[in-house]
Design an enzyme around this catalytic site. Structure first.
Site, PDB file in Angstrom:
ATOM      1  N   GLU A  18       0.834  -1.213   0.000  1.00 37.15           N
ATOM      2  CA  GLU A  18       0.000   0.000   0.000  1.00 37.15           C
ATOM      3  C   GLU A  18       0.865   1.258   0.000  1.00 37.15           C
ATOM      4  O   GLU A  18       2.076   1.203   0.152  1.00 37.15           O
ATOM      5  CB  GLU A  18      -0.906   0.033   1.249  1.00 37.15           C
ATOM      6  CG  GLU A  18      -2.325  -0.463   1.024  1.00 37.15           C
ATOM      7  CD  GLU A  18      -3.175   0.513   0.222  1.00 37.15           C
ATOM      8  OE1 GLU A  18      -2.637   1.499  -0.327  1.00 37.15           O
ATOM      9  OE2 GLU A  18      -4.392   0.283   0.122  1.00 37.15           O
ATOM     10  N   ARG A 101      -5.461   2.126  13.025  1.00 38.10           N
ATOM     11  CA  ARG A 101      -4.156   2.367  12.412  1.00 38.10           C
ATOM     12  C   ARG A 101      -4.363   3.315  11.242  1.00 38.10           C
ATOM     13  O   ARG A 101      -5.488   3.548  10.792  1.00 38.10           O
ATOM     14  CB  ARG A 101      -3.527   1.055  11.920  1.00 38.10           C
ATOM     15  CG  ARG A 101      -4.320   0.368  10.812  1.00 38.10           C
ATOM     16  CD  ARG A 101      -3.496  -0.704  10.123  1.00 38.10           C
ATOM     17  NE  ARG A 101      -4.242  -1.486   9.145  1.00 38.10           N
ATOM     18  CZ  ARG A 101      -4.464  -1.113   7.888  1.00 38.10           C
ATOM     19  NH1 ARG A 101      -4.039   0.074   7.458  1.00 38.10           N
ATOM     20  NH2 ARG A 101      -5.125  -1.896   7.048  1.00 38.10           N
ATOM     21  N   ASN A 103      -4.191   4.471   7.267  1.00 39.40           N
ATOM     22  CA  ASN A 103      -4.417   3.774   6.007  1.00 39.40           C
ATOM     23  C   ASN A 103      -4.070   4.709   4.851  1.00 39.40           C
ATOM     24  O   ASN A 103      -2.990   5.279   4.828  1.00 39.40           O
ATOM     25  CB  ASN A 103      -5.868   3.256   5.916  1.00 39.40           C
ATOM     26  CG  ASN A 103      -6.022   2.172   4.862  1.00 39.40           C
ATOM     27  OD1 ASN A 103      -5.262   1.202   4.866  1.00 39.40           O
ATOM     28  ND2 ASN A 103      -6.978   2.296   3.971  1.00 39.40           N
ATOM     29  N   ASN A 148     -10.167   5.260   1.595  1.00 40.06           N
ATOM     30  CA  ASN A 148      -9.339   4.996   0.419  1.00 40.06           C
ATOM     31  C   ASN A 148      -9.591   6.050  -0.645  1.00 40.06           C
ATOM     32  O   ASN A 148     -10.445   6.926  -0.487  1.00 40.06           O
ATOM     33  CB  ASN A 148      -9.636   3.600  -0.146  1.00 40.06           C
ATOM     34  CG  ASN A 148      -8.660   2.554   0.370  1.00 40.06           C
ATOM     35  OD1 ASN A 148      -7.443   2.776   0.391  1.00 40.06           O
ATOM     36  ND2 ASN A 148      -9.173   1.411   0.804  1.00 40.06           N
ATOM     37  N   ASP A 199     -10.403   1.046  -4.077  1.00 42.59           N
ATOM     38  CA  ASP A 199      -9.218   1.124  -3.209  1.00 42.59           C
ATOM     39  C   ASP A 199      -8.473   2.426  -3.506  1.00 42.59           C
ATOM     40  O   ASP A 199      -9.097   3.454  -3.739  1.00 42.59           O
ATOM     41  CB  ASP A 199      -8.348  -0.117  -3.393  1.00 42.59           C
ATOM     42  CG  ASP A 199      -7.592  -0.493  -2.130  1.00 42.59           C
ATOM     43  OD1 ASP A 199      -6.805   0.343  -1.632  1.00 42.59           O
ATOM     44  OD2 ASP A 199      -7.768  -1.617  -1.632  1.00 42.59           O
TER      45      ASP A 199
END
Length: 295
Positions: A18, A101, A103, A148, A199
């Site tokens: 990522e 967390r 992203n 995202n 995404d």
């Protein structure tokens, strides 16, 4: 598709590849394996790749200057020294919440960073999207499950983001000088019920949105009006995020993942988790540098 050529940049099979970014000055691409706490550094022209171990999960890297980077992690934004790899906490980010967390994220043309958080087990509604600049952190949106597709129009006047869990790509008007919203988000692409999930995304110099479609093995290209213009297959079922690379920014780097796959699914997807270079006619825009410190 005879004008599309794809090759593997890194054969390392990431658990959750990522957060790619590209430093044109050094021809270096950076990306993460979030779950394995790895930072990848690759010279695009040669493919030479280094893997750096990290002390925590991290998901986004922004360039401050030639010597420093800003890294978004599970508990804060850290300044990373490029030469030594040493990381120093700069701004706390949900460090009091062990559920979440960092992203997806991206730097706005003004130098502000948008960064998302999510539950470590993708707990519904546990995440948020924040705006950061010069040490100031503001929460923009809350109750997001998987943030995202954070990306911006070339003029900085429009922002995009999605909640993969929800399946909608939003656009929102922004102040080009700050990257802060000036209005409410509206739905641009409704992908609910479609194959795969929205995404990571990046916007090219013509304003088209390149969005990796998790679970569908492709990158979709949308117009600023939300029309799907093209779908480009990639050799991994779970692509995660594209970025423009190369001296002319005319190539696409695409990260991918094997998260959530059974052994049978991994065997059936032998290039899943690898990182790819896609050659095709495109005119990308460079990544902006983040303004981490007050001038």
């Amino acid at each position: 598709m005879d004008d599309v050529r794809i090759r593997v940049l890194s054969e390392h099979r990431c658990h959750l590849g990522e957060g790619p970014t590209y430093d044109a000055r050094t021809d270096t691409a950076w990306w993460f394996d979030i779950l394995e706490r790895k930072l990848f550094e690759a010279v695009v022209s040669t493919g030479e790749t280094k893997i750096h171990d990290l002390p925590m999960m991290a998901s986004e890297l922004a360039i401050i200057d030639d010597a420093r980077q800003l890294v978004a992690t599970a508990d804060g934004l850290y300044v990373r020294d490029v030469a030594s790899g040493r990381m120093e906490l700069h701004t706390r980010l949900e460090d009091d919440n062990g559920t979440t967390r960092s992203n997806d994220g991206r730097v706005h043309p003004s130098g502000s960073l948008w960064i998302g958080t999510m539950g470590r087990q993708a707990e519904e509604g546990a995440g948020s999207i924040y705006w950061f600049r010069e040490g100031e952190l503001r929460r923009l949106y809350s109750r997001i499950t998987i943030p995202n597709a954070i990306s911006f129009s070339p003029d900085g006047g429009t922002g995009y983001f999605a909640d993969t869990h929800e399946g909608i790509l939003y656009r929102v008007p922004l102040d080009p000088l700050t990257g802060l919203p000036t209005g409410e988000p509206t739905a641009l692409v409704d992908h609910r019920g479609g194959v795969g999930g929205l995404d990571g995304a990046v916007v090219d110099a013509e304003g088209r949105i390149w969005n990796a479609r998790w679970g569908a093995g492709c990158v979709d290209v949308y117009s600023p009006e939300g029309d799907r213009l093209r779908t480009i297959p990639v050799p991994a079922t779970r692509p995660t995020c594209p970025i423009f690379v190369g001296p002319k920014l005319d190539r696409i780097l695409v990260t991918s993942a094997t998260e959530g796959m059974s052994e049978a699914e991994r065997s059936a997807d032998p290039q899943g988790g690898m990182t790819f270079l896609v050659d095709l006619p495109v005119r990308g825009q460079p990544e902006a540098r983040v303004k981490a410190f007050a001038s």
